[in-house]
Design a protein around this motif. Structure first.
Motif, PDB file in Angstrom:
ATOM      1  N   ASP A  36       0.811  -1.218   0.000  1.00 58.29           N
ATOM      2  CA  ASP A  36       0.000   0.000   0.000  1.00 58.29           C
ATOM      3  C   ASP A  36       0.847   1.272   0.000  1.00 58.29           C
ATOM      4  O   ASP A  36       0.418   2.301  -0.513  1.00 58.29           O
ATOM      5  CB  ASP A  36      -0.934   0.026   1.210  1.00 58.29           C
ATOM      6  CG  ASP A  36      -2.031  -1.029   1.136  1.00 58.29           C
ATOM      7  OD1 ASP A  36      -2.256  -1.593   0.041  1.00 58.29           O
ATOM      8  OD2 ASP A  36      -2.656  -1.298   2.175  1.00 58.29           O
ATOM      9  N   LEU A  37       2.035   1.214   0.602  1.00 63.60           N
ATOM     10  CA  LEU A  37       2.856   2.417   0.776  1.00 63.60           C
ATOM     11  C   LEU A  37       3.981   2.560  -0.245  1.00 63.60           C
ATOM     12  O   LEU A  37       4.668   3.578  -0.259  1.00 63.60           O
ATOM     13  CB  LEU A  37       3.457   2.453   2.192  1.00 63.60           C
ATOM     14  CG  LEU A  37       2.459   2.581   3.339  1.00 63.60           C
ATOM     15  CD1 LEU A  37       3.185   2.593   4.671  1.00 63.60           C
ATOM     16  CD2 LEU A  37       1.581   3.820   3.178  1.00 63.60           C
ATOM     17  N   THR A  38       4.199   1.542  -1.086  1.00 65.65           N
ATOM     18  CA  THR A  38       5.285   1.613  -2.063  1.00 65.65           C
ATOM     19  C   THR A  38       4.778   1.316  -3.470  1.00 65.65           C
ATOM     20  O   THR A  38       3.742   0.685  -3.644  1.00 65.65           O
ATOM     21  CB  THR A  38       6.401   0.593  -1.732  1.00 65.65           C
ATOM     22  OG1 THR A  38       5.871  -0.718  -1.855  1.00 65.65           O
ATOM     23  CG2 THR A  38       6.966   0.807  -0.337  1.00 65.65           C
ATOM     24  N   SER A  39       5.563   1.737  -4.433  1.00 62.92           N
ATOM     25  CA  SER A  39       5.136   1.548  -5.823  1.00 62.92           C
ATOM     26  C   SER A  39       5.509   0.185  -6.384  1.00 62.92           C
ATOM     27  O   SER A  39       4.926  -0.253  -7.361  1.00 62.92           O
ATOM     28  CB  SER A  39       5.760   2.640  -6.696  1.00 62.92           C
ATOM     29  OG  SER A  39       7.168   2.551  -6.648  1.00 62.92           O
ATOM     30  N   ASN A  40       6.470  -0.509  -5.756  1.00 56.84           N
ATOM     31  CA  ASN A  40       6.983  -1.708  -6.416  1.00 56.84           C
ATOM     32  C   ASN A  40       7.030  -2.966  -5.550  1.00 56.84           C
ATOM     33  O   ASN A  40       7.674  -3.931  -5.928  1.00 56.84           O
ATOM     34  CB  ASN A  40       8.368  -1.423  -6.994  1.00 56.84           C
ATOM     35  CG  ASN A  40       9.335  -0.931  -5.932  1.00 56.84           C
ATOM     36  OD1 ASN A  40       8.970  -0.769  -4.781  1.00 56.84           O
ATOM     37  ND2 ASN A  40      10.562  -0.690  -6.336  1.00 56.84           N
ATOM     38  N   ILE A  41       6.366  -2.974  -4.409  1.00 57.33           N
ATOM     39  CA  ILE A  41       6.314  -4.186  -3.593  1.00 57.33           C
ATOM     40  C   ILE A  41       4.923  -4.791  -3.761  1.00 57.33           C
ATOM     41  O   ILE A  41       3.925  -4.172  -3.399  1.00 57.33           O
ATOM     42  CB  ILE A  41       6.627  -3.895  -2.103  1.00 57.33           C
ATOM     43  CG1 ILE A  41       8.063  -3.381  -1.966  1.00 57.33           C
ATOM     44  CG2 ILE A  41       6.404  -5.148  -1.252  1.00 57.33           C
ATOM     45  CD1 ILE A  41       8.466  -2.962  -0.561  1.00 57.33           C
ATOM     46  N   PRO A  42       4.849  -6.001  -4.319  1.00 57.45           N
ATOM     47  CA  PRO A  42       3.536  -6.624  -4.548  1.00 57.45           C
ATOM     48  C   PRO A  42       2.954  -7.231  -3.271  1.00 57.45           C
ATOM     49  O   PRO A  42       3.661  -7.426  -2.276  1.00 57.45           O
ATOM     50  CB  PRO A  42       3.851  -7.728  -5.566  1.00 57.45           C
ATOM     51  CG  PRO A  42       5.274  -8.091  -5.298  1.00 57.45           C
ATOM     52  CD  PRO A  42       5.948  -6.826  -4.830  1.00 57.45           C
ATOM     53  N   ASN A 126      25.437  14.283  -8.718  1.00 59.96           N
ATOM     54  CA  ASN A 126      25.155  15.689  -8.455  1.00 59.96           C
ATOM     55  C   ASN A 126      23.831  15.843  -7.702  1.00 59.96           C
ATOM     56  O   ASN A 126      23.692  16.742  -6.881  1.00 59.96           O
ATOM     57  CB  ASN A 126      25.089  16.475  -9.769  1.00 59.96           C
ATOM     58  CG  ASN A 126      24.784  17.937  -9.521  1.00 59.96           C
ATOM     59  OD1 ASN A 126      25.541  18.616  -8.841  1.00 59.96           O
ATOM     60  ND2 ASN A 126      23.665  18.407 -10.034  1.00 59.96           N
ATOM     61  N   LYS A 127      22.882  14.966  -7.995  1.00 56.82           N
ATOM     62  CA  LYS A 127      21.545  15.067  -7.417  1.00 56.82           C
ATOM     63  C   LYS A 127      21.053  13.673  -7.035  1.00 56.82           C
ATOM     64  O   LYS A 127      21.242  12.726  -7.790  1.00 56.82           O
ATOM     65  CB  LYS A 127      20.587  15.679  -8.451  1.00 56.82           C
ATOM     66  CG  LYS A 127      19.141  15.778  -8.025  1.00 56.82           C
ATOM     67  CD  LYS A 127      18.307  16.403  -9.140  1.00 56.82           C
ATOM     68  CE  LYS A 127      16.882  16.628  -8.714  1.00 56.82           C
ATOM     69  NZ  LYS A 127      16.103  17.336  -9.766  1.00 56.82           N
ATOM     70  N   ILE A 128      20.439  13.589  -5.870  1.00 59.59           N
ATOM     71  CA  ILE A 128      19.774  12.356  -5.446  1.00 59.59           C
ATOM     72  C   ILE A 128      18.340  12.726  -5.106  1.00 59.59           C
ATOM     73  O   ILE A 128      18.096  13.698  -4.382  1.00 59.59           O
ATOM     74  CB  ILE A 128      20.499  11.704  -4.249  1.00 59.59           C
ATOM     75  CG1 ILE A 128      21.918  11.282  -4.681  1.00 59.59           C
ATOM     76  CG2 ILE A 128      19.701  10.501  -3.728  1.00 59.59           C
ATOM     77  CD1 ILE A 128      22.790  10.740  -3.566  1.00 59.59           C
ATOM     78  N   PHE A 129      17.402  11.970  -5.667  1.00 62.09           N
ATOM     79  CA  PHE A 129      15.989  12.261  -5.427  1.00 62.09           C
ATOM     80  C   PHE A 129      15.276  11.022  -4.912  1.00 62.09           C
ATOM     81  O   PHE A 129      15.786   9.905  -4.993  1.00 62.09           O
ATOM     82  CB  PHE A 129      15.314  12.806  -6.690  1.00 62.09           C
ATOM     83  CG  PHE A 129      15.170  11.807  -7.809  1.00 62.09           C
ATOM     84  CD1 PHE A 129      14.006  11.072  -7.961  1.00 62.09           C
ATOM     85  CD2 PHE A 129      16.200  11.606  -8.720  1.00 62.09           C
ATOM     86  CE1 PHE A 129      13.869  10.155  -8.991  1.00 62.09           C
ATOM     87  CE2 PHE A 129      16.078  10.692  -9.760  1.00 62.09           C
ATOM     88  CZ  PHE A 129      14.913   9.965  -9.887  1.00 62.09           C
ATOM     89  N   ALA A 130      14.112  11.249  -4.361  1.00 62.91           N
ATOM     90  CA  ALA A 130      13.274  10.160  -3.857  1.00 62.91           C
ATOM     91  C   ALA A 130      11.821  10.593  -3.962  1.00 62.91           C
ATOM     92  O   ALA A 130      11.530  11.794  -4.002  1.00 62.91           O
ATOM     93  CB  ALA A 130      13.631   9.847  -2.404  1.00 62.91           C
ATOM     94  N   THR A 131      10.940   9.621  -4.029  1.00 61.87           N
ATOM     95  CA  THR A 131       9.512   9.927  -4.091  1.00 61.87           C
ATOM     96  C   THR A 131       8.756   9.110  -3.048  1.00 61.87           C
ATOM     97  O   THR A 131       9.244   8.080  -2.578  1.00 61.87           O
ATOM     98  CB  THR A 131       8.912   9.608  -5.483  1.00 61.87           C
ATOM     99  OG1 THR A 131       9.056   8.210  -5.746  1.00 61.87           O
ATOM    100  CG2 THR A 131       9.579  10.424  -6.574  1.00 61.87           C
ATOM    101  N   HIS A 132       7.583   9.603  -2.703  1.00 62.89           N
ATOM    102  CA  HIS A 132       6.696   8.828  -1.841  1.00 62.89           C
ATOM    103  C   HIS A 132       5.253   9.124  -2.218  1.00 62.89           C
ATOM    104  O   HIS A 132       4.942  10.193  -2.758  1.00 62.89           O
ATOM    105  CB  HIS A 132       6.964   9.101  -0.354  1.00 62.89           C
ATOM    106  CG  HIS A 132       6.546  10.461   0.128  1.00 62.89           C
ATOM    107  ND1 HIS A 132       5.262  10.734   0.548  1.00 62.89           N
ATOM    108  CD2 HIS A 132       7.239  11.603   0.271  1.00 62.89           C
ATOM    109  CE1 HIS A 132       5.193  11.992   0.932  1.00 62.89           C
ATOM    110  NE2 HIS A 132       6.390  12.541   0.771  1.00 62.89           N
ATOM    111  N   PHE A 133       4.395   8.141  -1.954  1.00 60.03           N
ATOM    112  CA  PHE A 133       2.968   8.365  -2.149  1.00 60.03           C
ATOM    113  C   PHE A 133       2.503   9.450  -1.184  1.00 60.03           C
ATOM    114  O   PHE A 133       2.992   9.526  -0.047  1.00 60.03           O
ATOM    115  CB  PHE A 133       2.167   7.085  -1.874  1.00 60.03           C
ATOM    116  CG  PHE A 133       2.222   6.057  -2.968  1.00 60.03           C
ATOM    117  CD1 PHE A 133       2.110   6.394  -4.308  1.00 60.03           C
ATOM    118  CD2 PHE A 133       2.355   4.718  -2.648  1.00 60.03           C
ATOM    119  CE1 PHE A 133       2.139   5.433  -5.304  1.00 60.03           C
ATOM    120  CE2 PHE A 133       2.380   3.737  -3.632  1.00 60.03           C
ATOM    121  CZ  PHE A 133       2.275   4.098  -4.965  1.00 60.03           C
TER     122      PHE A 133
END
Length: 175
Positions: A36-42, A126-133
């Motif tokens: 429910d909280l991640t995009s890629n864990i089934p 140079n850049k590190i990014f992350a996303t979350h629901f």
């Protein structure tokens, strides 16, 4: 890098995922909340999912496109995982999860800070990014604690299980 790196922090060892970790990974990720909280864990999370993930993680390392670290305690027991994946143009994406028994102890924040340092100093991103629901603000708080700043809210950016989700993107720069 020919040999997978090991990063030590005050409480953690970040190291390569191993076959012996599979039963623990499956056990931790059996909870629906991870899906429910991640995009890629089934959900449900199967042993074959863990084996496939380990294989993909090894291939990413071999191809110099990613580092997926097991988050371990000092007794070498896996508690979760954190990864840094090359997205070209000197930038990388950070992602992580940790088993429910280890939530709210600052462990992911500690691991993420160490992985950021590794990404900037050793890999020279140079850049590190992350996303979350949007419905997972706890992940955003981790991003803020490691110095990331919110860049955008991306509307209906992610499709999972037939539903569209907004995601929040955070980033931090080398300088």
């Amino acid at each position: 890098m020919e040999k997978f790196p090991i990063i030590q922090t005050e409480r953690l060892i970040l190291s390569e995922l191993k076959e012996k970790d599979i039963p623990f990974i499956v056990q931790y990720l059996q909870h629906r909340i991870f899906s429910d909280l991640t995009s890629n864990i089934p959900y449900p999370y199967l042993e074959s999912d863990a084996a496939s993930w380990l294989k993909m993680s090894k291939e990413a390392f071999d191809n110099h496109t990613g580092y997926t670290f097991a988050i371990r305690n000092k007794e070498d027991q896996i508690m979760g995982a954190i990864g840094l994946h090359d997205r070209d143009d000197d930038k990388a994406e950070l992602g992580y999860w940790i088993g429910i028994p280890y939530w709210n102890k600052g462990l992911v924040t500690e691991a993420a800070q160490a992985v950021l340092d590794f990404g900037f100093k050793k890999l020279e991103f140079n850049k590190i990014f992350a996303t979350h629901f949007l419905h997972n603000p706890a992940s955003g708080r981790i991003m803020e604690k490691i110095g990331m700043k919110q860049e955008a809210v991306l509307k209906q950016e992610m499709k999972k299980d037939g539903e569209y989700f907004d995601i929040v993107r955070y980033a931090i720069f080398k300088d």
